[in-house]
Design an enzyme around this catalytic site. Structure first.
Site, PDB file in Angstrom:
ATOM      1  N   LEU A  81     -25.780  35.151 -28.410  1.00 37.50           N
ATOM      2  CA  LEU A  81     -26.656  36.292 -28.594  1.00 37.50           C
ATOM      3  C   LEU A  81     -27.121  36.748 -27.217  1.00 37.50           C
ATOM      4  O   LEU A  81     -27.279  35.924 -26.312  1.00 37.50           O
ATOM      5  CB  LEU A  81     -27.880  35.921 -29.447  1.00 37.50           C
ATOM      6  CG  LEU A  81     -27.647  35.560 -30.915  1.00 37.50           C
ATOM      7  CD1 LEU A  81     -28.975  35.164 -31.561  1.00 37.50           C
ATOM      8  CD2 LEU A  81     -27.014  36.721 -31.669  1.00 37.50           C
ATOM      9  N   ASP A  82     -27.355  38.054 -27.052  1.00 40.70           N
ATOM     10  CA  ASP A  82     -27.939  38.556 -25.817  1.00 40.70           C
ATOM     11  C   ASP A  82     -29.232  37.818 -25.516  1.00 40.70           C
ATOM     12  O   ASP A  82     -29.933  37.368 -26.433  1.00 40.70           O
ATOM     13  CB  ASP A  82     -28.266  40.047 -25.937  1.00 40.70           C
ATOM     14  CG  ASP A  82     -27.023  40.916 -26.016  1.00 40.70           C
ATOM     15  OD1 ASP A  82     -25.941  40.435 -25.650  1.00 40.70           O
ATOM     16  OD2 ASP A  82     -27.155  42.071 -26.449  1.00 40.70           O
ATOM     17  N   GLN A  83     -29.568  37.733 -24.248  1.00 41.48           N
ATOM     18  CA  GLN A  83     -30.803  37.059 -23.852  1.00 41.48           C
ATOM     19  C   GLN A  83     -32.016  37.636 -24.573  1.00 41.48           C
ATOM     20  O   GLN A  83     -32.913  36.902 -24.990  1.00 41.48           O
ATOM     21  CB  GLN A  83     -31.000  37.177 -22.341  1.00 41.48           C
ATOM     22  CG  GLN A  83     -32.258  36.495 -21.831  1.00 41.48           C
ATOM     23  CD  GLN A  83     -32.367  36.533 -20.325  1.00 41.48           C
ATOM     24  OE1 GLN A  83     -31.480  37.038 -19.642  1.00 41.48           O
ATOM     25  NE2 GLN A  83     -33.455  36.006 -19.781  1.00 41.48           N
TER      26      GLN A  83
END
Length: 425
Positions: free
Chosen positions: A266-268
């Site tokens: 997942l994106d940060q």
């Protein structure tokens, strides 16, 4: 306003910057000549100084480098009798075998003419600044609004307080741009340049270097083969280029007697459900399910209030081809020739009184920033996700995007497993 100066690559615009942007947008819209210069779409910038407020535009406006009310360029190459234009004409008339070398020589000459200053009072050419990093400036470096603003301020003894860059005019076909919304400075052209120019200025800390802003991760399930966890917004999924904390390392510390393997990311800034494997066999199995698109997943998002009415169907599908914006990483852009198709089904859940919108997404592909671009792009839903500074949200705080549910087969038993977190978590 006694606080650190704007970190230009990820910021929430100050109230003073927002108000100044509204004033200049109103002035341009009410002036037929100015509107004609910017109507096709242009990135504008505002720099609030202790002494006065400055405005700039990126590149040329209607072929003009100088427009009343905006700071001048760092270097004006547009004089038809100047060296740059005359040399351009010579290159255009030269044999094909010679023109490439002549063009490179002219570009090197041009970057030697762009002399900028920093907060320490030092001066250096753009070519020299990039050479310090062992790289060559991309074409157009120095023409963005931010370096124009800072150069004018430093040369004229002004004290910069806060800055922002925003869009005016028609939205482009590829990049996510909407009139009145703020966007970070580009990293390819302005990254090395602004980093040097802001030496000697107290600048806000890069939010990506700060500790994640949510609670610790929450383990939802674990056995000998997998561990499922609720990742907080602001935490990396796996180790990155910096020493920032990541979920994989956090899990390894809690399960020191077993391996921890990532199966997806997942994106940060995105929070929500993730599954990690505790042995290589489980990793291969779960990754295979993702690759075969057998894993079912949903996301929840809250979209920003818009500048105009939301005229999309309650349910629908967005299909836009995405590719990296090479001069503005990590952003993605829409490209109908070279992009890879990204498909997202969506359902509008609620239209809130303040104009914000709750949406559930069903991604059919897994491209980088897919949901963020599909939300913000005018050919998508036309509304950035709240808290998404990369794609036009001016709201502070976390990104309102959560991996809401994840359904897959257990790698050993083949039992169907589904995990869910609420939007409020």
């Amino acid at each position: 306003m006694d606080k650190a100066f704007t970190y230009p690559f990820r910021y929430t615009p100050s109230e003073e910057v927002v108000e100044a942007s509204r004033e200049i947008i109103s002035r341009i819209a009410g002036d037929g000549f100015l509107h004609s210069l910017f109507a096709d779409g242009k990135m504008l910038g505002v720099l609030v100084c202790r002494e006065k407020t400055l405005f700039a535009f990126s590149g040329l406006a209607g072929g003009r480098a100088v427009v009343d009310g905006f700071v001048p360029p760092v270097f004006d190459y547009t004089d038809p009798k100047g060296y740059f234009r005359c040399r351009e004409a010579e290159i255009a008339a030269a044999p094909e075998g010679e023109s490439a070398a002549m063009s490179r020589e002219l570009q090197d000459w041009l970057f030697g003419q762009y002399i900028v200053h920093n907060g320490r009072g030092e001066s250096m050419s753009i070519g020299e600044i990039f050479a310090l990093r062992g790289i060559v400036p991309p074409g157009g470096t120095g023409e963005c609004a931010a370096p124009k603003l800072l150069e004018y301020a430093f040369k004229n003894g002004l004290t910069p307080l806060s800055m922002g860059e925003f869009w005016y005019g028609e939205s482009p076909r590829g990049k996510v741009r909407e009139q009145g919304r703020f966007y970070p400075s580009c990293t390819g052209k302005c990254g090395p340049l602004l980093s040097w120019m802001l030496q000697g200025v107290e600048v806000e800390t890069n939010p990506l270097d700060a500790p994640f802003i949510e609670e610790d991760p929450k383990i939802m399930y674990s056995d000998a083969d997998i561990v499922v966890v609720n990742k907080p917004s602001g935490m990396l999924s796996v180790p990155g280029k910096t020493a920032a904390p990541c979920l994989q390392t956090w899990l390894q510390q809690r399960f020191p007697d077993s391996e921890i393997h990532s199966c997806h990311r997942l994106d940060q800034d995105t929070s929500g459900v993730m599954v990690f494997a505790r042995n290589m066999e489980s990793k291969v199995n779960v990754e295979g399910q993702f690759a075969a698109r057998e894993v079912k997943k949903t996301y929840r998002a809250r979209l920003c209030a818009g500048k105009s009415a939301f005229n999309h169907a309650k349910k629908g599908t967005i299909a836009l081809p995405l590719m990296p914006d090479y001069y503005n990483r990590p952003c993605q852009m829409v490209d109908f020739e070279e992009g890879k198709m990204a498909v997202t089904k969506y359902e509008v859940l609620q239209m809130l009184p303040d104009g914000e919108i709750d949406v559930r997404f069903f991604p059919q592909t897994g491209r980088t920033h897919q949901l963020r671009v599909h939300s913000a792009h005018p050919r998508g839903l036309g509304r950035p996700i709240k808290g998404d500074h990369l794609y036009g949200s001016a709201d502070g705080g976390r990104l309102y995007l959560i991996a809401e549910s994840l359904e897959f087969r257990h790698p050993r038993s083949a039992e169907s497993m589904k995990f869910f977190v609420s939007f409020a978590e």
